[in-house]
Design a protein around this motif. Structure first.
Motif, PDB file in Angstrom:
ATOM      1  N   UNK A   6     -81.640  67.663  12.749  1.00 19.08           N
ATOM      2  CA  UNK A   6     -82.971  67.311  13.813  1.00 19.08           C
ATOM      3  C   UNK A   6     -83.359  68.368  14.270  1.00 19.08           C
ATOM      4  N   UNK A   7     -84.764  68.514  14.560  1.00 19.87           N
ATOM      5  CA  UNK A   7     -85.528  69.356  14.960  1.00 19.87           C
ATOM      6  C   UNK A   7     -85.135  69.276  16.641  1.00 19.87           C
ATOM      7  N   UNK A   8     -85.402  70.429  17.398  1.00 19.76           N
ATOM      8  CA  UNK A   8     -85.207  70.438  18.752  1.00 19.76           C
ATOM      9  C   UNK A   8     -85.907  69.518  19.571  1.00 19.76           C
ATOM     10  N   UNK A   9     -86.995  68.817  18.882  1.00 17.54           N
ATOM     11  CA  UNK A   9     -87.578  67.692  19.439  1.00 17.54           C
ATOM     12  C   UNK A   9     -87.007  66.510  19.236  1.00 17.54           C
ATOM     13  N   UNK A  10     -85.790  66.330  18.507  1.00 23.57           N
ATOM     14  CA  UNK A  10     -85.362  65.083  18.280  1.00 23.57           C
ATOM     15  C   UNK A  10     -85.734  64.425  16.907  1.00 23.57           C
ATOM     16  N   UNK A  11     -86.655  64.949  16.549  1.00 28.43           N
ATOM     17  CA  UNK A  11     -87.219  64.312  15.298  1.00 28.43           C
ATOM     18  C   UNK A  11     -86.246  64.651  13.897  1.00 28.43           C
ATOM     19  N   UNK A  12     -86.042  63.497  13.118  1.00 28.01           N
ATOM     20  CA  UNK A  12     -85.212  63.657  11.978  1.00 28.01           C
ATOM     21  C   UNK A  12     -85.689  64.660  10.962  1.00 28.01           C
ATOM     22  N   UNK A  13     -85.067  65.552  10.608  1.00 27.76           N
ATOM     23  CA  UNK A  13     -85.563  66.356   9.446  1.00 27.76           C
ATOM     24  C   UNK A  13     -85.577  65.823   8.027  1.00 27.76           C
ATOM     25  N   UNK A  14     -86.461  66.118   7.168  1.00 31.25           N
ATOM     26  CA  UNK A  14     -86.472  65.536   5.956  1.00 31.25           C
ATOM     27  C   UNK A  14     -86.473  66.698   4.788  1.00 31.25           C
ATOM     28  N   UNK A  15     -86.058  66.319   3.434  1.00 31.72           N
ATOM     29  CA  UNK A  15     -86.035  67.331   2.598  1.00 31.72           C
ATOM     30  C   UNK A  15     -87.315  67.629   2.235  1.00 31.72           C
ATOM     31  N   UNK A  16     -87.904  68.840   1.848  1.00 30.84           N
ATOM     32  CA  UNK A  16     -89.393  69.210   1.428  1.00 30.84           C
ATOM     33  C   UNK A  16     -89.412  68.735   0.156  1.00 30.84           C
ATOM     34  N   UNK A  17     -90.637  68.273  -0.233  1.00 33.71           N
ATOM     35  CA  UNK A  17     -90.636  67.724  -1.892  1.00 33.71           C
ATOM     36  C   UNK A  17     -90.887  68.990  -2.847  1.00 33.71           C
ATOM     37  N   UNK A  18     -91.262  69.953  -2.348  1.00 36.95           N
ATOM     38  CA  UNK A  18     -91.574  71.339  -3.122  1.00 36.95           C
ATOM     39  C   UNK A  18     -90.615  72.467  -3.243  1.00 36.95           C
ATOM     40  N   UNK A  19     -90.164  72.565  -2.080  1.00 32.54           N
ATOM     41  CA  UNK A  19     -89.348  73.898  -1.778  1.00 32.54           C
ATOM     42  C   UNK A  19     -88.004  73.490  -1.242  1.00 32.54           C
ATOM     43  N   UNK A  20     -87.096  74.306  -1.263  1.00 31.99           N
ATOM     44  CA  UNK A  20     -85.597  74.321  -0.826  1.00 31.99           C
ATOM     45  C   UNK A  20     -85.726  74.343   0.687  1.00 31.99           C
ATOM     46  N   UNK A  21     -85.990  73.472   1.326  1.00 37.00           N
ATOM     47  CA  UNK A  21     -86.413  73.771   2.903  1.00 37.00           C
ATOM     48  C   UNK A  21     -86.137  72.135   3.604  1.00 37.00           C
ATOM     49  N   UNK A  22     -86.162  71.995   4.960  1.00 37.14           N
ATOM     50  CA  UNK A  22     -86.447  70.802   5.505  1.00 37.14           C
ATOM     51  C   UNK A  22     -87.475  70.900   6.313  1.00 37.14           C
ATOM     52  N   UNK A  23     -87.961  69.706   6.566  1.00 35.99           N
ATOM     53  CA  UNK A  23     -89.314  69.661   7.284  1.00 35.99           C
ATOM     54  C   UNK A  23     -89.319  68.917   8.365  1.00 35.99           C
ATOM     55  N   UNK A  24     -89.928  69.261   9.503  1.00 41.88           N
ATOM     56  CA  UNK A  24     -90.035  68.198  10.769  1.00 41.88           C
ATOM     57  C   UNK A  24     -91.269  67.440  10.586  1.00 41.88           C
ATOM     58  N   UNK A  25     -91.335  66.026  10.227  1.00 47.03           N
ATOM     59  CA  UNK A  25     -92.244  65.226   9.872  1.00 47.03           C
ATOM     60  C   UNK A  25     -93.422  65.042  11.151  1.00 47.03           C
ATOM     61  N   UNK A  26     -92.752  65.538  12.327  1.00 44.22           N
ATOM     62  CA  UNK A  26     -93.649  65.370  13.381  1.00 44.22           C
ATOM     63  C   UNK A  26     -94.790  66.707  13.646  1.00 44.22           C
ATOM     64  N   UNK A  27     -94.071  67.865  13.409  1.00 46.01           N
ATOM     65  CA  UNK A  27     -94.624  69.252  13.840  1.00 46.01           C
ATOM     66  C   UNK A  27     -95.065  69.772  12.525  1.00 46.01           C
ATOM     67  N   UNK A  28     -94.431  69.370  11.308  1.00 48.53           N
ATOM     68  CA  UNK A  28     -94.755  69.970  10.148  1.00 48.53           C
ATOM     69  C   UNK A  28     -94.034  71.227   9.754  1.00 48.53           C
ATOM     70  N   UNK A  29     -93.285  71.757  10.791  1.00 53.14           N
ATOM     71  CA  UNK A  29     -92.593  72.961  10.693  1.00 53.14           C
ATOM     72  C   UNK A  29     -91.830  72.900   9.851  1.00 53.14           C
ATOM     73  N   UNK A  30     -91.584  74.039   8.736  1.00 57.48           N
ATOM     74  CA  UNK A  30     -90.415  74.119   7.473  1.00 57.48           C
ATOM     75  C   UNK A  30     -89.411  74.825   8.262  1.00 57.48           C
ATOM     76  N   UNK A  31     -88.111  74.600   7.626  1.00 54.52           N
ATOM     77  CA  UNK A  31     -86.981  75.520   7.909  1.00 54.52           C
ATOM     78  C   UNK A  31     -86.310  75.744   6.709  1.00 54.52           C
TER      79      UNK A  31
END
Length: 157
Positions: A6-31
């Motif tokens: 989960x992102x600090x805002x509480x949004x569930x992170x999702x797998x990025x479609x193109x990179x080995x990363x997780x994406x916050x669908x709310x703010x679009x920040x990649x981790x």
């Protein structure tokens, strides 16, 4: 497996479609995953290899010895330390073989082979259920194909 993050805002992170990363669908920040170095080693003695059955993880298979590299320690020093801790034997002729990244849960596995030098197997009570020598022609259940452990054990590398 998929670890829910989960992102600090509480949004569930999702797998990025193109990179080995997780994406916050709310703010679009990649981790991106942080990578922690770990060693995995196959110990050879004449025509046998040492495999261990772990207590906590993968306890239905036998695999190579492995562990994390500690701060200030070389990967070769980690190999020696982990083997002493987990089974109480000494090795020699430590050889780097290859590496394999496991992004989630964040490990860079540095794979080695080493030759048995001396000592009796004494499994670490809180980590190793059993450790013993096997011929490659008569292996127990081992990790799945594709893993660096499988490649070391089967002799692919």
């Amino acid at each position: 497996f998929r670890r829910v993050l989960f992102r600090s805002c509480g949004t569930l992170m999702i797998d990025d479609k193109y990179e080995t990363a997780r994406l916050c669908p709310k703010c679009k920040e990649k981790f991106y995953p942080q990578v922690t170095p770990a060693v995995i080693v196959l110990i050879e003695k004449d025509d046998e290899i040492l495999l261990a059955k772990h207590i906590e993880r993968n306890n239905d298979i036998y695999t190579c010895l492995a562990g994390f590299v500690e701060p200030g320690e070389s990967s070769e020093q980690a190999v020696i330390r982990e083997i002493r801790e987990e089974v109480g034997i000494e090795v020699q002729n430590i050889r780097y073989i290859t590496s394999q990244a496991w992004p989630f849960p964040n490990q860079l596995m540095l794979a080695f082979k080493a030759d048995y030098k001396c000592g009796e197997i004494v499994p670490q009570e809180n980590e190793i259920e059993e450790a013993k020598w096997f011929k490659r022609s008569n292996l127990p259940a081992i990790p799945k194909e594709g893993s660096v452990a499988w490649r070391l054990i089967t002799g692919e590398i």
